[in-house]
Scaffold this motif. Structure first.
Motif, PDB file in Angstrom:
ATOM      1  N   VAL A 174      28.669  -6.742  20.076  1.00 12.25           N
ATOM      2  CA  VAL A 174      27.429  -7.367  19.622  1.00 12.25           C
ATOM      3  C   VAL A 174      26.739  -6.479  18.597  1.00 12.25           C
ATOM      4  O   VAL A 174      26.252  -6.946  17.556  1.00 12.25           O
ATOM      5  CB  VAL A 174      26.488  -7.649  20.808  1.00 12.25           C
ATOM      6  CG1 VAL A 174      25.122  -8.102  20.323  1.00 12.25           C
ATOM      7  CG2 VAL A 174      27.091  -8.707  21.729  1.00 12.25           C
ATOM      8  N   ASP A 175      26.682  -5.197  18.875  1.00 15.95           N
ATOM      9  CA  ASP A 175      25.990  -4.285  17.968  1.00 15.95           C
ATOM     10  C   ASP A 175      26.652  -4.244  16.595  1.00 15.95           C
ATOM     11  O   ASP A 175      25.965  -4.190  15.565  1.00 15.95           O
ATOM     12  CB  ASP A 175      25.931  -2.880  18.571  1.00 15.95           C
ATOM     13  CG  ASP A 175      25.030  -2.807  19.802  1.00 15.95           C
ATOM     14  OD1 ASP A 175      24.115  -3.652  19.909  1.00 15.95           O
ATOM     15  OD2 ASP A 175      25.253  -1.929  20.648  1.00 15.95           O
ATOM     16  N   ALA A 176      27.977  -4.268  16.568  1.00 16.77           N
ATOM     17  CA  ALA A 176      28.680  -4.259  15.285  1.00 16.77           C
ATOM     18  C   ALA A 176      28.399  -5.536  14.494  1.00 16.77           C
ATOM     19  O   ALA A 176      28.213  -5.491  13.265  1.00 16.77           O
ATOM     20  CB  ALA A 176      30.180  -4.090  15.514  1.00 16.77           C
ATOM     21  N   ILE A 177      28.358  -6.666  15.188  1.00 16.92           N
ATOM     22  CA  ILE A 177      28.042  -7.930  14.514  1.00 16.92           C
ATOM     23  C   ILE A 177      26.618  -7.898  13.973  1.00 16.92           C
ATOM     24  O   ILE A 177      26.362  -8.294  12.818  1.00 16.92           O
ATOM     25  CB  ILE A 177      28.252  -9.116  15.475  1.00 16.92           C
ATOM     26  CG1 ILE A 177      29.735  -9.295  15.769  1.00 16.92           C
ATOM     27  CG2 ILE A 177      27.659 -10.401  14.892  1.00 16.92           C
ATOM     28  CD1 ILE A 177      30.042 -10.300  16.854  1.00 16.92           C
ATOM     29  N   ASN A 178      25.685  -7.416  14.771  1.00 18.26           N
ATOM     30  CA  ASN A 178      24.295  -7.353  14.318  1.00 18.26           C
ATOM     31  C   ASN A 178      24.143  -6.413  13.123  1.00 18.26           C
ATOM     32  O   ASN A 178      23.375  -6.687  12.184  1.00 18.26           O
ATOM     33  CB  ASN A 178      23.395  -6.916  15.463  1.00 18.26           C
ATOM     34  CG  ASN A 178      23.129  -8.040  16.453  1.00 18.26           C
ATOM     35  OD1 ASN A 178      23.219  -9.219  16.097  1.00 18.26           O
ATOM     36  ND2 ASN A 178      22.809  -7.693  17.682  1.00 18.26           N
TER      37      ASN A 178
ATOM     38  N   THR B 104      23.023  -7.755   9.422  1.00 15.23           N
ATOM     39  CA  THR B 104      21.834  -7.143   8.828  1.00 15.23           C
ATOM     40  C   THR B 104      22.137  -6.703   7.395  1.00 15.23           C
ATOM     41  O   THR B 104      21.319  -6.901   6.479  1.00 15.23           O
ATOM     42  CB  THR B 104      21.357  -5.946   9.665  1.00 15.23           C
ATOM     43  OG1 THR B 104      20.997  -6.407  10.970  1.00 15.23           O
ATOM     44  CG2 THR B 104      20.136  -5.276   9.030  1.00 15.23           C
ATOM     45  N   GLN B 105      23.316  -6.148   7.197  1.00 14.54           N
ATOM     46  CA  GLN B 105      23.706  -5.739   5.852  1.00 14.54           C
ATOM     47  C   GLN B 105      23.948  -6.938   4.947  1.00 14.54           C
ATOM     48  O   GLN B 105      23.617  -6.908   3.757  1.00 14.54           O
ATOM     49  CB  GLN B 105      24.962  -4.868   5.913  1.00 14.54           C
ATOM     50  CG  GLN B 105      24.732  -3.513   6.574  1.00 14.54           C
ATOM     51  CD  GLN B 105      26.020  -2.692   6.659  1.00 14.54           C
ATOM     52  OE1 GLN B 105      27.080  -3.136   6.244  1.00 14.54           O
ATOM     53  NE2 GLN B 105      25.909  -1.486   7.206  1.00 14.54           N
ATOM     54  N   ALA B 106      24.505  -8.021   5.518  1.00 13.70           N
ATOM     55  CA  ALA B 106      24.902  -9.168   4.699  1.00 13.70           C
ATOM     56  C   ALA B 106      23.743 -10.105   4.378  1.00 13.70           C
ATOM     57  O   ALA B 106      23.619 -10.584   3.241  1.00 13.70           O
ATOM     58  CB  ALA B 106      26.013  -9.941   5.405  1.00 13.70           C
ATOM     59  N   ILE B 107      22.888 -10.387   5.381  1.00 12.72           N
ATOM     60  CA  ILE B 107      21.839 -11.395   5.171  1.00 12.72           C
ATOM     61  C   ILE B 107      20.443 -10.886   5.489  1.00 12.72           C
ATOM     62  O   ILE B 107      19.468 -11.644   5.398  1.00 12.72           O
ATOM     63  CB  ILE B 107      22.123 -12.675   6.009  1.00 12.72           C
ATOM     64  CG1 ILE B 107      22.182 -12.348   7.510  1.00 12.72           C
ATOM     65  CG2 ILE B 107      23.399 -13.349   5.537  1.00 12.72           C
ATOM     66  CD1 ILE B 107      22.303 -13.572   8.400  1.00 12.72           C
TER      67      ILE B 107
END
Length: 331
Positions: free
Chosen positions: A145-149, A153-156
């Motif tokens: 989950v943390d990696a996805i978040n 955050t970097q992308a959008i």
């Protein structure tokens, strides 16, 4: 919940592994295929009501199960029971029970994630695939989950899975059961931005439920439909605890050993596939869904509808037309 929404066509089946599934079953006519409808969270077969009525009227067969933890289906407490390979085998067993060889698979939300795993484990059971709102997520390693978040955050500019940490916590079910109006109103909110501000951002989901907050309901759900949804998730029918086990199993990487054994050719989906993204879903962001999906599915069409998360409820006529056109094109 099949028995509340469609009592006359609801059945139950005890599968070879001992699990009982409740489901809506309508046979096809004129040689048309079956459509398998896989719901998400917090949902049930009832949230396919517009598609069930439309597809059956058009002569298509319909199979809409209450998935494990929901509605008329068993609700085990152990998250290990919610492994995607195990549940895929159960759905395949349900197809065997009904003597259905192949289906058009349609998923929404968690149902889309699950459809992807069904395609990995049992591709021979599918004619084609439709992913609504949430695209395909290939089984490519450990889930974080943390990696996805961090990536979103970097992308959008913001994390999309802040609420997952609440959903894996020991008190999540009690919080949601105790604050049913908070649970239901954020589910069927009139303003899609509510999901971003009160689910996606870290800590916002806990603040929402602990504060017993509510939001105006969207016009796509009537008072009667809202009340039926409330009844489906009432504590006497199991509440929110069992469905949350889908999240707990995924966060604990209980699916990873099964997925690691998949051969490379099964990670790609080779059948005709339609992805329908939703402009105003700030968790299921369209650009992310397409980016996740396109590398793994060569025969992919992408359509976008101007809705929030509940595309099949917000624009049922448009979804139904897309489904019919796609099924006829790929049958």
């Amino acid at each position: 919940m099949a028995s509340l929404g469609f009592p006359s066509v609801t059945k139950t089946a005890r599968l070879p592994d001992g699990t009982t599934y409740g489901f809506i079953h309508i046979e096809p006519s004129h040689g048309k295929p079956y459509v398998l409808l896989l719901h998400g969270f917090p949902s049930s077969s009832y949230d396919w009501r517009h598609q069930i009525n439309f597809l059956s009227a058009e002569g298509y067969g319909v199979l809409a199960p209450d998935l494990l933890g929901y509605g008329d289906t068993d609700k085990p407490k152990d998250p290990a029971e919610y492994r995607l390979k195990k549940m895929s085998q159960e759905v395949a067993s349900l197809l065997d029970y009904l003597k259905i060889e192949k289906v058009v698979g349609v998923g929404h939300d968690w149902g889309s994630f699950f459809l992807g795993r069904l395609a990995n484990y049992f591709p021979e059971r599918f004619i084609s695939y439709v992913f609504l709102d949430i695209g395909y997520m290939a089984p490519t390693g450990t889930f974080s989950v943390d990696a996805i978040n961090e990536a979103t955050t970097q992308a959008i500019g913001y994390p999309i899975f802040g609420y997952w940490h609440l959903f894996e916590s020991h008190d999540a079910a009690e919080l949601m059961d105790r604050n049913a109006k908070s649970s239901n109103s954020i589910c069927y909110t009139a303003d899609p931005m509510t999901l971003k501000e009160n689910l996606a951002l870290p800590g916002s989901a806990r603040a929402w439920f602990e504060g017993s907050k509510t939001a105006p309901l969207g016009p796509y759900v009537s008072t009667e439909e809202y009340e039926l949804h409330d009844k489906i998730f009432a504590t006497e029918n199991g509440g929110y605890g069992p469905p949350l086990n889908w999240y707990k199993a995924q966060i604990a990487n209980l699916n990873t050993p099964d997925e690691a054994s998949l051969p490379p050719e099964k990670i790609h989906i080779h059948g005709p596939t339609l992805l329908v993204t939703c402009t105003f879903d700030y968790v299921g962001v369209p650009v992310i869904q397409e980016q996740n999906t396109r590398p793994w599915i060569p025969n992919l069409q992408v359509k976008e509808l101007a809705t929030g998360h509940w595309v099949q409820l917000e624009k049922p006529d448009e979804v139904n037309k897309l489904l019919k056109d796609f099924i006829e094109e790929t049958k």
